[in-house]
Design a protein around this motif. Sequence first.
Motif, PDB file in Angstrom:
ATOM      1  N   GLN A   1       1.279 -12.639  18.112  1.00 58.74           N
ATOM      2  CA  GLN A   1       1.108 -13.255  19.418  1.00 58.74           C
ATOM      3  C   GLN A   1      -0.232 -13.965  19.515  1.00 58.74           C
ATOM      4  O   GLN A   1      -0.340 -15.071  20.018  1.00 58.74           O
TER       5      GLN A   1
ATOM      6  N   PRO B   1      -0.325 -19.908  18.846  1.00 55.28           N
ATOM      7  CA  PRO B   1      -0.537 -21.356  18.990  1.00 55.28           C
ATOM      8  C   PRO B   1      -0.811 -22.038  17.660  1.00 55.28           C
ATOM      9  O   PRO B   1      -0.225 -23.074  17.357  1.00 55.28           O
TER      10      PRO B   1
ATOM     11  N   LEU C   1       2.273 -22.239  15.595  1.00 54.27           N
ATOM     12  CA  LEU C   1       3.139 -23.317  16.090  1.00 54.27           C
ATOM     13  C   LEU C   1       2.680 -24.668  15.557  1.00 54.27           C
ATOM     14  O   LEU C   1       3.480 -25.523  15.204  1.00 54.27           O
ATOM     15  N   MET C   2       1.353 -24.840  15.498  1.00 55.42           N
ATOM     16  CA  MET C   2       0.823 -26.102  14.999  1.00 55.42           C
ATOM     17  C   MET C   2       1.166 -26.298  13.528  1.00 55.42           C
ATOM     18  O   MET C   2       1.391 -27.411  13.068  1.00 55.42           O
TER      19      MET C   2
ATOM     20  N   ARG D   1     -12.832 -22.739  23.766  1.00 55.73           N
ATOM     21  CA  ARG D   1     -11.952 -21.652  24.178  1.00 55.73           C
ATOM     22  C   ARG D   1     -12.524 -20.943  25.397  1.00 55.73           C
ATOM     23  O   ARG D   1     -11.818 -20.637  26.352  1.00 55.73           O
TER      24      ARG D   1
ATOM     25  N   ASN E   1      -1.958 -15.222  17.137  1.00 59.22           N
ATOM     26  CA  ASN E   1      -2.030 -16.400  16.285  1.00 59.22           C
ATOM     27  C   ASN E   1      -0.936 -17.414  16.594  1.00 59.22           C
ATOM     28  O   ASN E   1      -0.767 -18.377  15.859  1.00 59.22           O
TER      29      ASN E   1
ATOM     30  N   TYR F   1      -8.029 -17.698  11.393  1.00 59.73           N
ATOM     31  CA  TYR F   1      -6.570 -17.657  11.508  1.00 59.73           C
ATOM     32  C   TYR F   1      -6.007 -16.634  10.514  1.00 59.73           C
ATOM     33  O   TYR F   1      -6.390 -16.607   9.353  1.00 59.73           O
TER      34      TYR F   1
ATOM     35  N   SER G   1      -6.791 -24.518  25.808  1.00 59.24           N
ATOM     36  CA  SER G   1      -5.846 -23.856  24.921  1.00 59.24           C
ATOM     37  C   SER G   1      -6.063 -24.385  23.505  1.00 59.24           C
ATOM     38  O   SER G   1      -6.759 -25.372  23.304  1.00 59.24           O
ATOM     39  N   GLU G   2      -5.420 -23.718  22.534  1.00 59.84           N
ATOM     40  CA  GLU G   2      -5.591 -24.158  21.144  1.00 59.84           C
ATOM     41  C   GLU G   2      -5.173 -25.616  20.979  1.00 59.84           C
ATOM     42  O   GLU G   2      -5.823 -26.398  20.298  1.00 59.84           O
ATOM     43  N   PHE G   3      -4.058 -25.973  21.630  1.00 59.95           N
ATOM     44  CA  PHE G   3      -3.559 -27.331  21.496  1.00 59.95           C
ATOM     45  C   PHE G   3      -4.536 -28.332  22.082  1.00 59.95           C
ATOM     46  O   PHE G   3      -4.813 -29.368  21.509  1.00 59.95           O
ATOM     47  N   LYS G   4      -5.063 -27.953  23.242  1.00 59.14           N
ATOM     48  CA  LYS G   4      -5.993 -28.855  23.910  1.00 59.14           C
ATOM     49  C   LYS G   4      -7.252 -29.021  23.074  1.00 59.14           C
ATOM     50  O   LYS G   4      -7.765 -30.122  22.924  1.00 59.14           O
TER      51      LYS G   4
END
Lengths: 241, 353
Positions: free
Chosen positions: B58, B62, B65-66, A189, B60, A119, A194-197
């Motif tokens: 863009q 998601p 947002l977390m 992935r 990064n 990240y 998705s990232e949330f999933k």
Amino acid sequence: MLLKKKTIPEIGSEDLKINRISKPVDAILNLIFSIWSLACILPLLLVVIVSFSSEQSIFQNGYSFFPSEWSLDAYRFFFKLGDQLVRSYGITIFVTVVGTLFSLFITAMFAYVLSRSDYAYNRLFTVLMLFTMLFNGGIVATYMVNTQMLGLGDSVWALILPMSLNAFYVIILRTFYKGIPLEIIEAARIDGASEFKTFFRIVLPLEKPGLATIGMFTMISYWNDWFLGMLYIVDQKKYLV
Amino acid sequence: MADTGEVYNKAIKKIRLERPQTRRNLHETNSQVCSAHIYGKCHKGRVRCVFPLCKKLQKNLPLTLMALPALVVMFLFRYLPMAGLMLAFKRFSVPKGIFGSEWIGFKNFEFLFKTSDAWIITRNTLCYNALFILLDLLLAVSMAIGLNELLCKRRAKIYQTIFMAPYFLSWVVVSFMMFSLLSVDDGLLNHLLVYFGFDSVNWYADPSKWPFILTACQMWKTIGYSTVMYISTLTGISNDYYEAALIDGATKWQQIRRITLPFLKPMMIVLTILAIGRIFYADFGLFFQLPRNSGSLYPVTQVVDTYVYRALKETGNVGMASAAGLYQSLVGFVLVVGANLIVRRIEPDSALF
């Protein structure tokens, strides 16, 4: 925990016994720990007994383990508070439940994001968070900002929000998350999650023990918190237990 | 770990079963997106990447947002109050608000340090906390080792659980508990004293006893928790070390000194640095609830936190209270950074940062 038999089959059990502490030493240790245990329990017992003894007997003998007369007066008085009591407990339970859930939710997500070495803003956010551990505004500035700027004076949210992010817990959880290999996340992935999933369906279920630990600590601190209540709540209707 | 692997496999299988279609599609799109992102150029030169920062954001999005809820909470409840510290240099007036109040420089600090209060609260806070840290370290480590050596493991577990119990009590309860022990007319201790022919003591008016009472209560409440922390480290030490020591003829005492303590050292250092970082923050509950607001005890029970609280709530002196608050934050900050610096000199691996 030292030298369990099954862990070292090569050395005979005779040798094992040598490494154990001798019986007298064990007895002394047991004695010390028993005394400390009593010291931990007896004062609590006293409080419980006092709560069940009648006012008359306290007047005569003072607080004592052996009251001359038992009574439920204290509890009768307590339950006569009725409305106030129910409301107070209601608010405490609300604060504890909502606070713990909200706190777990944001802490878990934040810790996960910080644990992802791929990240981009990882370092920035970590430093920002660590700084809050080292330096803070203190109660006055916090109190003034919360009541004057955020309008949280005399509101339940003043009891929930300020405590909801604890940098120390984020660090603990982040260490937990680091135990998950990045390959799992990558695999998810590639499989189109998705990232949330990925987070909610794979990472969270893997981290249940960590979440449970943090959740318990958070819950206890919300339940036992009286300081924020004392500071922010003025209206008697919103008093906590 | 086997467990983790299994859960993971199940999860992966589930997703695969659910979405075979997307998977194939994604593979194609993925390769396009990937090449565009990694090489910073776009496919077939159709669109130029003007804003690399935009792309980075863009990509990064998601995860950002977390992190967002936590970041907002952090900003509102951690960083805004830091800005609020400017109150220490202002004469606060309610209608003008925090940012509108007029600047008065260091007047608040002058006022604070002219009284004897500043010295008393500094001394009390530092001395009490230093004592707590030292005692906690000594007692918790020795208790952890002692519990670990007990012959009957089940009994050790029971002790451990009992020691933890006071940690979960709120100070309000502890305060009442102490009152039932120490109360002048009805207290259990005074009754015992009279019973054995001594004079009863007015506990809540005698400052000389309170350093001991407060220390005892603090230890009583927290020691179980730190003991458990150390025990969890102890159980992680491999038996091989003790085995080898045994073969070399080491006594129990030597084993503790040469094996157990070195293994506990990192944990000891981390907990101590964290505690030193909080050395200028007193446990408000302990110092506020236990003495039951008894004025004659202020010289030995007044600490920075209670002082600030009383200045804010009872005398309404916002300026001085926030000056004391800023003083507290700054000293705390310097202390933790200093402690970490020292540790980094002596043992670089154990330093926090």
